[in-house]
Design a protein around this motif. Structure first.
Motif, PDB file in Angstrom:
ATOM      1  N   ASP A 110       7.111   5.080  13.035  1.00  0.00           N
ATOM      2  CA  ASP A 110       6.710   6.231  12.256  1.00  0.00           C
ATOM      3  C   ASP A 110       7.999   6.714  11.486  1.00  0.00           C
ATOM      4  O   ASP A 110       7.792   7.076  10.220  1.00  0.00           O
ATOM      5  CB  ASP A 110       6.227   7.448  13.080  1.00  0.00           C
ATOM      6  CG  ASP A 110       4.870   7.027  13.595  1.00  0.00           C
ATOM      7  OD1 ASP A 110       4.393   6.014  13.255  1.00  0.00           O
ATOM      8  OD2 ASP A 110       4.569   7.806  14.256  1.00  0.00           O
TER       9      ASP A 110
ATOM     10  N   ALA B 240       3.149   2.834   4.417  1.00  0.00           N
ATOM     11  CA  ALA B 240       2.398   3.321   5.304  1.00  0.00           C
ATOM     12  C   ALA B 240       2.666   3.245   6.752  1.00  0.00           C
ATOM     13  O   ALA B 240       3.379   1.957   7.243  1.00  0.00           O
ATOM     14  CB  ALA B 240       1.063   2.609   4.878  1.00  0.00           C
TER      15      ALA B 240
ATOM     16  N   THR C 263      -3.446   0.713  -3.600  1.00  0.00           N
ATOM     17  CA  THR C 263      -2.839  -0.617  -3.068  1.00  0.00           C
ATOM     18  C   THR C 263      -2.241  -1.125  -4.480  1.00  0.00           C
ATOM     19  O   THR C 263      -2.983  -1.033  -5.681  1.00  0.00           O
ATOM     20  CB  THR C 263      -4.005  -1.456  -2.770  1.00  0.00           C
ATOM     21  OG1 THR C 263      -4.489  -0.881  -1.620  1.00  0.00           O
ATOM     22  CG2 THR C 263      -3.199  -3.055  -2.292  1.00  0.00           C
TER      23      THR C 263
ATOM     24  N   SER D  28       3.018  -0.521   8.877  1.00  0.00           N
ATOM     25  CA  SER D  28       3.238  -1.610   7.803  1.00  0.00           C
ATOM     26  C   SER D  28       3.900  -2.516   8.501  1.00  0.00           C
ATOM     27  O   SER D  28       4.704  -2.392   9.425  1.00  0.00           O
ATOM     28  CB  SER D  28       3.838  -1.100   6.671  1.00  0.00           C
ATOM     29  OG  SER D  28       3.086  -0.170   5.860  1.00  0.00           O
TER      30      SER D  28
ATOM     31  N   GLU E 182       8.581   6.618   7.068  1.00  0.00           N
ATOM     32  CA  GLU E 182       9.063   7.602   6.284  1.00  0.00           C
ATOM     33  C   GLU E 182      10.179   7.344   5.587  1.00  0.00           C
ATOM     34  O   GLU E 182      10.092   7.798   4.326  1.00  0.00           O
ATOM     35  CB  GLU E 182       9.312   8.784   7.149  1.00  0.00           C
ATOM     36  CG  GLU E 182       7.970   9.458   7.801  1.00  0.00           C
ATOM     37  CD  GLU E 182       8.247  10.551   8.830  1.00  0.00           C
ATOM     38  OE1 GLU E 182       9.310  11.035   8.734  1.00  0.00           O
ATOM     39  OE2 GLU E 182       7.188  11.241   9.290  1.00  0.00           O
TER      40      GLU E 182
ATOM     41  N   LYS F  13       0.683  -1.153   0.224  1.00  0.00           N
ATOM     42  CA  LYS F  13       0.055   0.101  -0.029  1.00  0.00           C
ATOM     43  C   LYS F  13       0.945   1.217   0.100  1.00  0.00           C
ATOM     44  O   LYS F  13       1.976   1.482   0.592  1.00  0.00           O
ATOM     45  CB  LYS F  13      -1.062  -0.052   1.261  1.00  0.00           C
ATOM     46  CG  LYS F  13      -1.843  -1.103   1.242  1.00  0.00           C
ATOM     47  CD  LYS F  13      -2.909  -1.101   2.594  1.00  0.00           C
ATOM     48  CE  LYS F  13      -3.965  -2.032   2.392  1.00  0.00           C
ATOM     49  NZ  LYS F  13      -4.710  -2.161   3.515  1.00  0.00           N
ATOM     50  N   ARG F  14       0.544   2.340  -0.603  1.00  0.00           N
ATOM     51  CA  ARG F  14       1.058   3.749  -0.693  1.00  0.00           C
ATOM     52  C   ARG F  14       0.097   4.714  -0.085  1.00  0.00           C
ATOM     53  O   ARG F  14      -1.002   4.687  -0.852  1.00  0.00           O
ATOM     54  CB  ARG F  14       1.472   4.040  -2.081  1.00  0.00           C
ATOM     55  CG  ARG F  14       2.439   3.241  -2.517  1.00  0.00           C
ATOM     56  CD  ARG F  14       3.801   3.824  -1.704  1.00  0.00           C
ATOM     57  NE  ARG F  14       5.034   3.211  -2.318  1.00  0.00           N
ATOM     58  CZ  ARG F  14       5.756   2.058  -1.758  1.00  0.00           C
ATOM     59  NH1 ARG F  14       4.828   1.363  -0.783  1.00  0.00           N
ATOM     60  NH2 ARG F  14       6.821   1.478  -2.120  1.00  0.00           N
ATOM     61  N   HIS F  15       0.204   5.256   1.222  1.00  0.00           N
ATOM     62  CA  HIS F  15      -0.446   5.995   1.538  1.00  0.00           C
ATOM     63  C   HIS F  15      -1.211   7.177   0.682  1.00  0.00           C
ATOM     64  O   HIS F  15      -0.125   8.066  -0.032  1.00  0.00           O
ATOM     65  CB  HIS F  15       0.105   6.763   2.735  1.00  0.00           C
ATOM     66  CG  HIS F  15      -0.891   7.615   3.563  1.00  0.00           C
ATOM     67  ND1 HIS F  15      -1.975   7.167   4.332  1.00  0.00           N
ATOM     68  CD2 HIS F  15      -0.767   8.911   3.913  1.00  0.00           C
ATOM     69  CE1 HIS F  15      -2.374   8.175   4.929  1.00  0.00           C
ATOM     70  NE2 HIS F  15      -1.963   9.292   4.595  1.00  0.00           N
ATOM     71  N   GLY F  16      -2.128   7.458   0.443  1.00  0.00           N
ATOM     72  CA  GLY F  16      -2.994   8.332  -0.568  1.00  0.00           C
ATOM     73  C   GLY F  16      -2.840   8.077  -2.022  1.00  0.00           C
ATOM     74  O   GLY F  16      -3.326   8.647  -2.630  1.00  0.00           O
ATOM     75  N   ARG F  17      -2.275   6.823  -2.136  1.00  0.00           N
ATOM     76  CA  ARG F  17      -2.282   6.521  -3.608  1.00  0.00           C
ATOM     77  C   ARG F  17      -2.808   5.194  -3.903  1.00  0.00           C
ATOM     78  O   ARG F  17      -3.258   5.110  -5.295  1.00  0.00           O
ATOM     79  CB  ARG F  17      -0.576   6.426  -3.893  1.00  0.00           C
ATOM     80  CG  ARG F  17      -0.095   7.662  -3.809  1.00  0.00           C
ATOM     81  CD  ARG F  17       1.553   7.592  -4.094  1.00  0.00           C
ATOM     82  NE  ARG F  17       1.833   6.698  -5.607  1.00  0.00           N
ATOM     83  CZ  ARG F  17       2.925   6.229  -5.816  1.00  0.00           C
ATOM     84  NH1 ARG F  17       4.149   6.299  -4.954  1.00  0.00           N
ATOM     85  NH2 ARG F  17       3.172   5.429  -6.825  1.00  0.00           N
TER      86      ARG F  17
END
Length: 241
Positions: free
Chosen positions: A192, A201, A70, A204, A196, A64-68
């Motif tokens: 966290d 995410a 799966t 993850s 980054e 998954k990519r946050h905001g983008r």
């Protein structure tokens, strides 16, 4: 299709269907349907879809990519087997990928009691502390913190480490080669800060690896703690009698 009267849970049936689609119709990094689209296509609840996607992510089929959204991972064809080779650079080259290392931190420090025992040093002896992000084709794969006895590698510099693989420097500049590497693996979740750096995410799943490397004289020349993305790495073991 989904058989709602079957004894097999709906999410398990959905997992099987989605795996078939991924392996037969899709390529690594293809975008998956949204949760809403899967609900509509297979007439199942959002809870069922989320359970199925969580299972696929934990198994390494998707990431998954946050905001983008799966996406399909390269798990089936390109995931690195952590038992095959402890050289990240060599293995990525074997896969036809371009390895790259970003040196985040490099410093000379006095070893603490815990690390001293791990490295076979006396408390207060000097060590290099090295933080690196390992990438393949510009995509972050792993974050590593390495501890290296300074007396074995005098004048080691950040500039060297930024341009050449660590084990290549060990061998060519210091005549130190890895004879044995002991590794321990555990499943975990990224912090966290790690999320980054690895561009995944928050929360993850990941693999945590502790590696102790020995030279031909059975002296510890490196201790490394790594965080590997679970959608890009797999750990296989074969048992035999």
């Amino acid at each position: 299709m989904i058989e709602k009267n079957s004894a097999t849970p709906l999410y398990v049936q959905l997992v099987d269907i989605l795996i078939a689609d991924i392996t037969q119709k899709m390529q690594p990094n293809d975008k998956m349907m949204s949760e809403r689209e899967i609900c509509q296509l297979y007439d199942v609840s959002r809870t069922t879809v989320r359970l199925a996607l969580a299972e696929l992510e934990n198994s390494g089929y998707i990431y998954k990519r946050h905001g983008r959204g799966t996406f399909v991972s390269g798990a089936l064809k390109e995931r690195k087997n952590l038992m095959d080779n402890y050289s990240f650079t060599d293995h990525m080259r074997q896969l036809g990928k371009e390895p790259k290392t970003i040196v985040v931190t490099f410093e000379l420090d006095a070893v603490n009691p815990i690390l001293a025992k791990q490295l076979g040093l006396k408390e207060g002896e000097e060590i290099y502390r090295l933080e690196r992000i390992r990438l393949a084709n510009a995509e972050p794969m792993m974050f590593e913190i390495s501890y290296i006895p300074a007396y074995l590698f005098p004048n080691l510099t950040k500039e060297k480490l930024s341009t050449r693989p660590l084990y290549e420097i060990f061998k060519e500049d210091y005549n130190q080669t890895v004879k044995i590497a002991d590794e321990e693996f555990s499943a975990s979740l990224v912090t966290d800060e790690e999320a980054e750096m690895l561009e995944v995410a928050f929360f993850s799943s990941c693999l945590r690896i502790q590696r102790t490397s020995y030279n031909k004289q059975n002296i510890v020349i490196e201790y490394t703690s790594s965080v590997a993305r679970s959608d890009q790495f797999v750990y296989n073991v074969r048992h035999s009698k």
